[in-house]
Design an enzyme around this catalytic site. Sequence first.
Site, PDB file in Angstrom:
ATOM      1  N   GLU A 151       0.879  -1.173   0.000  1.00 23.78           N
ATOM      2  CA  GLU A 151       0.000   0.000   0.000  1.00 23.78           C
ATOM      3  C   GLU A 151       0.910   1.214   0.000  1.00 23.78           C
ATOM      4  O   GLU A 151       1.539   1.529   1.017  1.00 23.78           O
ATOM      5  CB  GLU A 151      -0.924  -0.023   1.220  1.00 23.78           C
ATOM      6  CG  GLU A 151      -2.114   0.914   1.096  1.00 23.78           C
ATOM      7  CD  GLU A 151      -1.833   2.293   1.652  1.00 23.78           C
ATOM      8  OE1 GLU A 151      -1.496   3.192   0.843  1.00 23.78           O
ATOM      9  OE2 GLU A 151      -1.935   2.481   2.863  1.00 23.78           O
ATOM     10  N   CYS A 167      -2.014   9.187   2.951  1.00 25.20           N
ATOM     11  CA  CYS A 167      -1.866   8.728   1.565  1.00 25.20           C
ATOM     12  C   CYS A 167      -3.151   8.902   0.773  1.00 25.20           C
ATOM     13  O   CYS A 167      -3.107   9.116  -0.442  1.00 25.20           O
ATOM     14  CB  CYS A 167      -1.393   7.274   1.538  1.00 25.20           C
ATOM     15  SG  CYS A 167      -2.440   6.140   2.464  1.00 25.20           S
TER      16      CYS A 167
END
Length: 451
Positions: free
Chosen positions: A228, A262
């Site tokens: 990720e 993010c």
Amino acid sequence: MKFETINPENQEVIKEYTYLTREELHEKLNDSKHAYKYWKDETLEARKFLINNVKELLLTKKLDYANVITEEMGKPISQSIAEVEKCASLCDYYINIVEESLNHREIESEFQKSYVRYDSMGAIFGIMPWNFPFWQVFRYAIPNILVGNVVLLKHAQITTGCSLKMQELFEEAELPHGVFQALVLDKRDTEEVIKNPIVAGVTLTGSEPAGRNVASLAGKYLKKSVMELGGSDPFIVCKDADIVKAAKNAVFSRLINTGQTCISAKRFIVEKEVAEKFISAAIMEIEMIKSGSLLDKDTQIGFMAREDLANTLEKQLEDLEKSGGEILVGGDRDGNFFSPSLVKVDKENTYANYEELFGPIGVVTVVDSEEELIEIANNTPFGLGAAVWSENIEKAEEIAAKIEAGCVAINDFVKSDPRFPFGGVKNSGYGRELSSNALHEFVNIKTVYVK
């Protein structure tokens, strides 16, 4: 070898730590091996009971854990408390769905019996970032512990205290020794962990360069991996959107966790008919953001977690200006504090498409058509999340179908929710966390048939 953790608000040393020696590391790996032999055969009911203990401790001692988060990485205490509470809700979610998710899946066939079962694999090595130091760990650790795996954690250096606090929490919840271990590990010893036979999988949340490095090591040793990585998430505002709500949500998404997220909205892509109204509303929202003591529950914006991160963001802002960007609000820096900022760029300026701005800077681009909204949104190597704002839901869903991202929120901002699969495409990584997907990422999906 020693290192120090530093309080980003006042630059004071919090604590000094020593990295594990190779001998100490191998002792911990052996502890994982022995723990796994027991834990994989433990009943699901027993595992669920112990994870419920974890949940109760999170809620009982949430202020204690939140204070460690705030001290080490500089987020406001209200956001740290919310993070701990979210971890508790994640425990609850998996306690409730794990049994159904792990039930054998029957398959119709010519055989007397045929089915798929889900078996644990071993130790899952997590390399986790500092920005959500509890949440990032819990969202990989809890599903893996419940399926019968054990967990090894290498946390970011600056949140070492959080990693050790979590190990204490799992031990206090009476999980067997070795089921959850925090490794105070020099990054040069990462390969030593990945190649160990007890390690069956590797999961990383972090930067694209870190992901490339760790994914290559996982490939070298044929270990399953989930990555990720970063994002430059578009926030699309169509001309028929509720502009005031869109601006409010855009700013909230961009500034939560001081912009060090993010999946936060980073590029506001707005149709020209509503651009002026959106920009005015966004500036108004930014100017209302309250800064102050991190321990004040009304404080909404914190500090950049490290000085080098603030330096990088300052350089990125300078580069945006050099490439034609106009600072509409903010742009000031005081030590590790960076004022919330909004920069307007023209649609030919692709700097923000390729650079992840990991801090409180939003970039707004005005476009002429719906086609340009989609084109600019996808003109990036990243593909983590995206948001589409429009009162025409059918049209918004059509746009969402064309967006290259792992998640698209319509008339909302992107967030991680235990119920929904989470992950990216393109340079934002691969694999999925959360939902039932997380229970199946690191298991042996085993086919059994009887003739």
